[in-house]
Motif scaffolding. Structure first.
Motif, PDB file in Angstrom:
ATOM      1  N   GLU A 157      10.037   2.787  -8.336  1.00 50.31           N
ATOM      2  CA  GLU A 157      10.619   2.685  -9.646  1.00 50.31           C
ATOM      3  C   GLU A 157      12.067   2.254  -9.539  1.00 50.31           C
ATOM      4  N   SER A 158      12.841   2.268  -8.272  1.00 46.15           N
ATOM      5  CA  SER A 158      14.202   1.860  -7.730  1.00 46.15           C
ATOM      6  C   SER A 158      14.386   0.781  -7.054  1.00 46.15           C
ATOM      7  N   GLY A 159      13.027  -0.062  -7.763  1.00 45.16           N
ATOM      8  CA  GLY A 159      13.009  -1.306  -6.326  1.00 45.16           C
ATOM      9  C   GLY A 159      13.452  -1.242  -4.615  1.00 45.16           C
ATOM     10  N   SER A 160      13.294   0.196  -4.560  1.00 43.16           N
ATOM     11  CA  SER A 160      11.943   0.158  -2.882  1.00 43.16           C
ATOM     12  C   SER A 160      13.133  -0.424  -2.177  1.00 43.16           C
ATOM     13  N   PRO A 161      14.582   0.492  -2.042  1.00 38.91           N
ATOM     14  CA  PRO A 161      15.031  -0.641  -0.821  1.00 38.91           C
ATOM     15  C   PRO A 161      14.781  -0.146   0.482  1.00 38.91           C
ATOM     16  N   SER A 162      13.932   1.117   0.938  1.00 36.22           N
ATOM     17  CA  SER A 162      13.569   1.097   2.478  1.00 36.22           C
ATOM     18  C   SER A 162      12.057   0.503   2.241  1.00 36.22           C
ATOM     19  N   LEU A 163      11.758  -0.109   1.859  1.00 37.38           N
ATOM     20  CA  LEU A 163      10.020   0.155   2.218  1.00 37.38           C
ATOM     21  C   LEU A 163      10.626  -1.111   3.000  1.00 37.38           C
ATOM     22  N   VAL A 164      10.579  -1.862   2.795  1.00 38.83           N
ATOM     23  CA  VAL A 164      10.765  -3.643   3.578  1.00 38.83           C
ATOM     24  C   VAL A 164      10.790  -3.399   5.668  1.00 38.83           C
ATOM     25  N   PRO A 165      12.021  -2.346   5.346  1.00 36.18           N
ATOM     26  CA  PRO A 165      12.429  -2.372   6.333  1.00 36.18           C
ATOM     27  C   PRO A 165      11.472  -1.336   7.906  1.00 36.18           C
ATOM     28  N   PHE A 166      10.664  -0.109   6.274  1.00 36.31           N
ATOM     29  CA  PHE A 166       9.267   0.799   6.573  1.00 36.31           C
ATOM     30  C   PHE A 166       8.981  -0.103   7.154  1.00 36.31           C
ATOM     31  N   LEU A 167       8.007  -1.403   6.734  1.00 36.43           N
ATOM     32  CA  LEU A 167       6.687  -2.031   6.943  1.00 36.43           C
ATOM     33  C   LEU A 167       6.567  -2.459   8.213  1.00 36.43           C
ATOM     34  N   GLU A 168       8.642  -2.987   8.602  1.00 35.99           N
ATOM     35  CA  GLU A 168       8.928  -4.095   9.668  1.00 35.99           C
ATOM     36  C   GLU A 168       8.301  -2.510  10.640  1.00 35.99           C
ATOM     37  N   ALA A 169       8.629  -1.224  10.835  1.00 30.44           N
ATOM     38  CA  ALA A 169       8.926  -0.830  11.483  1.00 30.44           C
ATOM     39  C   ALA A 169       7.434  -0.098  12.509  1.00 30.44           C
ATOM     40  N   ASN A 170       7.109  -0.469  11.333  1.00 32.83           N
ATOM     41  CA  ASN A 170       5.588   0.192  11.586  1.00 32.83           C
ATOM     42  C   ASN A 170       3.933  -0.161  11.474  1.00 32.83           C
ATOM     43  N   LYS A 171       3.845  -1.478  11.256  1.00 31.72           N
ATOM     44  CA  LYS A 171       3.611  -2.643  11.131  1.00 31.72           C
ATOM     45  C   LYS A 171       1.842  -2.287  11.634  1.00 31.72           C
ATOM     46  N   ASP A 172       2.018  -2.008  13.283  1.00 31.60           N
ATOM     47  CA  ASP A 172       0.695  -1.020  13.437  1.00 31.60           C
ATOM     48  C   ASP A 172       0.116  -0.418  12.862  1.00 31.60           C
ATOM     49  N   GLU A 173       1.186   1.211  12.313  1.00 28.57           N
ATOM     50  CA  GLU A 173       0.965   2.232  11.926  1.00 28.57           C
ATOM     51  C   GLU A 173      -0.263   1.431  10.224  1.00 28.57           C
ATOM     52  N   LEU A 174       0.143   1.151   9.653  1.00 20.53           N
ATOM     53  CA  LEU A 174      -0.344   0.712   8.428  1.00 20.53           C
ATOM     54  C   LEU A 174      -0.965  -0.179   7.971  1.00 20.53           C
ATOM     55  N   LYS A 175      -1.274  -1.567   9.200  1.00 24.63           N
ATOM     56  CA  LYS A 175      -1.820  -2.601   8.600  1.00 24.63           C
ATOM     57  C   LYS A 175      -3.477  -2.188   8.523  1.00 24.63           C
ATOM     58  N   ALA A 176      -4.215  -2.226   7.721  1.00 26.57           N
ATOM     59  CA  ALA A 176      -5.688  -1.912   7.865  1.00 26.57           C
ATOM     60  C   ALA A 176      -6.367  -3.089   6.853  1.00 26.57           C
ATOM     61  N   ASP A 177      -7.520  -2.880   6.754  1.00 29.59           N
ATOM     62  CA  ASP A 177      -8.692  -4.466   6.563  1.00 29.59           C
ATOM     63  C   ASP A 177      -8.158  -4.813   5.496  1.00 29.59           C
ATOM     64  N   ILE A 178      -7.948  -3.399   3.779  1.00 30.68           N
ATOM     65  CA  ILE A 178      -7.646  -4.339   2.957  1.00 30.68           C
ATOM     66  C   ILE A 178      -6.726  -2.767   2.244  1.00 30.68           C
ATOM     67  N   ALA A 179      -5.739  -3.106   1.117  1.00 27.88           N
ATOM     68  CA  ALA A 179      -4.780  -2.061   0.769  1.00 27.88           C
ATOM     69  C   ALA A 179      -5.757  -1.870  -0.551  1.00 27.88           C
ATOM     70  N   LEU A 180      -5.110  -0.447  -1.463  1.00 25.68           N
ATOM     71  CA  LEU A 180      -6.082  -0.209  -2.471  1.00 25.68           C
ATOM     72  C   LEU A 180      -4.687   0.319  -3.222  1.00 25.68           C
ATOM     73  N   ILE A 181      -4.380   0.060  -4.470  1.00 22.93           N
ATOM     74  CA  ILE A 181      -3.130   0.428  -5.021  1.00 22.93           C
ATOM     75  C   ILE A 181      -3.606   0.819  -6.358  1.00 22.93           C
ATOM     76  N   CYS A 182      -3.258   1.699  -6.770  1.00 23.84           N
ATOM     77  CA  CYS A 182      -3.559   2.227  -8.418  1.00 23.84           C
ATOM     78  C   CYS A 182      -1.915   2.529  -8.736  1.00 23.84           C
ATOM     79  N   ASP A 183      -2.367   1.101  -9.422  1.00 20.55           N
ATOM     80  CA  ASP A 183      -0.897   1.833 -10.663  1.00 20.55           C
ATOM     81  C   ASP A 183      -0.477   0.641 -11.192  1.00 20.55           C
ATOM     82  N   THR A 184      -1.607   0.600 -11.940  1.00 19.07           N
ATOM     83  CA  THR A 184      -1.656  -0.667 -12.946  1.00 19.07           C
ATOM     84  C   THR A 184      -2.981   0.081 -14.429  1.00 19.07           C
ATOM     85  N   GLY A 185      -3.463  -1.057 -15.482  1.00 18.78           N
ATOM     86  CA  GLY A 185      -4.199  -0.449 -16.308  1.00 18.78           C
ATOM     87  C   GLY A 185      -5.217  -0.734 -16.534  1.00 18.78           C
TER      88      GLY A 185
END
Ligand code: BES
Ligand code: ZN
Length: 456
Positions: A157-185
């Motif tokens: 809710e505040s622009g995700s300032p840490s998100l890109v560096p975190f994803l870059e630094a943890n690519k192998d750990e976080l990559k899956a076949d597909i992401a599911l996001i529950c944040d819509t309606g």
């Protein structure tokens, strides 16, 4: 074990699941306000403990701002990553709430039972629908249906300032076949929806300074420039009379709506009269010649989110303010570049400044729009699962909001995302008296169990 056993477990466990959600809702994890940093931390700890209680290895991971929560469940079959955010929007104006936003409760309303409190819908309630589905599954089967990575953010809710560096630094750990996001309606609060596009966002604060202190408006008014006057003129120039945004090159990268998508949206028979009627409005206010769904989903916007300046307290004060400022945001579509938008906006502002007015800016996030690929088999599997739960075929829709992580999953991790959620249009997310229907929570949990059963 059959799916029915898991669904029955979900039904029986609903009261306990609601109690757990209420606990999480009591934590005021407002990410944008530094005064609540410790509370964001506490919400992350709560989630780690809850995943641990499910037998899932999970930990809080530091970032320069609010921590991420990452958990892993080994397993066979498809590897899914589930994302939700535990941070919430500020609650002001507090006077418009009928109860303490962080003292949530179940309320009976004319439309049924609701869970009232900040974050109940966006996004703690939604996030917990997935966790609760996993809990019921585990209780029935002893294991989870497939390999799952849990990924919870505290800065969405505040622009995700840490998100890109975190994803870059943890690519192998976080990559899956597909992401599911529950944040819509749901579409029109009834029809299960798989959202296939999200708008991007560029947030900008503009601060104009004139005289070096607030002045008496009788003594100086007329001769001294008033920054509020300059600001409102600039903001007034944002649109022409047809609603088109006037910043040069603003529409670079805005695509025409493909015919097949236009036809899909047409078939949704969107009732914009009742959509606007529900919030006391009647007439779509976007660019002339666009349909209401285009205005919401496939066209960019410029919005003035707040204007500050001069005397705003009780009574009246004849003051000529030294400063006036505005928080402005742009919703972006297609390949509009948020950084170019910011640059062009600033140049456009500066070209309109008279003598003696200085300008400064504060950046508030920049994320591009994203378009989901829908060819992964999970989409059709989920569509069938959702139809079975909601008694209505799931629709592929657009989305006017922004969830920056979806685009980054694709660009940084090479992973597609499926967006499904159970929020209703009248949940009042980001507004006073936010609520989540108990029906959304209950059927949301059941929907995830069905989706997991279909994709495993
Ligand atoms: N859950 C919303 C996004 C959303 C809004 C989805 C409406 C469906 C309908 C999300 O948490 C949100 O509000 N995001 C912010 C992101 C921004 C601060 C970068 C938004 O869209 O304003
Ligand atoms: Zn959200």
């Amino acid at each position: 074990m059959t799916l029915d056993a898991t669904l029955a477990r979900i039904d029986a466990g609903l009261p306990a699941a609601i109690e757990r959600l209420l606990e999480l809702l009591r934590i005021p994890s407002i990410s944008t306000d530094p005064a609540y940093a410790a509370e964001c931390d506490r919400a992350a700890d709560w989630l780690v403990a809850d995943l641990n209680a499910l037998g899932i290895e999970a930990e809080k991971r530091k970032t320069p701002k609010h921590p991420m929560v990452v958990g892993h469940v080994p397993g066979d079959g498809p590897h899914i990553l589930f994302y939700g955010h535990y941070d919430v929007q500020p609650v002001d104006p507090l006077t418009l709430w009928d109860r303490d936003p962080f003292d949530p409760a179940i309320e009976d309303t004319a439309k049924g039972k609701v869970i009232r409190g900040r974050g109940s819908s966006d996004d703690k309630g939604q996030l917990m629908t997935f966790v609760e589905a996993c809990r019921a599954w585990k209780e029935v089967h002893g294991t989870l249906p497939c390999r799952i990575t849990f990924f919870f953010e505290g800065e969405e809710e505040s622009g995700s300032p840490s998100l890109v560096p975190f994803l870059e630094a943890n690519k192998d750990e976080l990559k899956a076949d597909i992401a599911l996001i529950c944040d819509t309606g749901l579409f029109e609060s009834r029809v299960p929806a798989i959202m296939t596009q999200l708008r991007g966002l560029c947030g900008e604060e503009i601060i104009l300074t004139g005289p070096d202190k607030d002045l008496h408006s009788g003594m100086y008014g007329g001769a001294a420039i008033n920054p509020a006057r300059v600001l409102t003129r600039i903001l007034g120039n944002l649109f022409d009379d047809t609603g088109r945004i006037q910043i040069p090159h603003f529409y670079d990268g805005v695509p025409d709506l493909p015919e097949d998508i236009a036809a899909q949206w047409q078939a949704l028979n969107f009732d914009h009269g009742s959509f606007l009627g529900d919030v006391g409005l009647s007439t779509p206010a976007g660019e002339q010649g666009r349909t209401p769904l285009e205005m919401l989903w496939s066209q960019p916007t410029a919005e003035i989110n707040g204007i500050i300046g001069g005397y705003t307290g009780d009574g009246f004060k004849t003051v000529l303010p030294s400063q006036a400022s505005a928080k402005v945001s742009f919703r972006l579509v297609g390949s509009q570049d948020p950084h170019a938008i910011r640059k062009n906006f600033r140049a456009w502002v500066e070209a309109q400044l008279p003598d003696d007015i200085k300008v400064s800016y504060v950046e508030h996030g920049a994320s591009p729009a994203s378009q989901m690929a829908t060819d992964h088999p999970a989409f059709e599997q989920a569509r069938a699962a959702l139809g079975a739960e909601w008694g209505h075929e799931a629709a592929f829709t657009g989305c006017g909001g922004s969830i920056p992580v979806a685009g980054y999953f694709k660009s940084i991790l090479g992973m597609d995302t499926m967006l499904v959620g159970w929020a209703k249009d009248d949940d009042q997310i980001h507004s006073p008296n936010e609520k989540y229907d108990v029906e959304s929570f209950h059927k949301g949990i059941r929907s995830w169990a069905r989706i997991l059963d279909a994709i495993r």
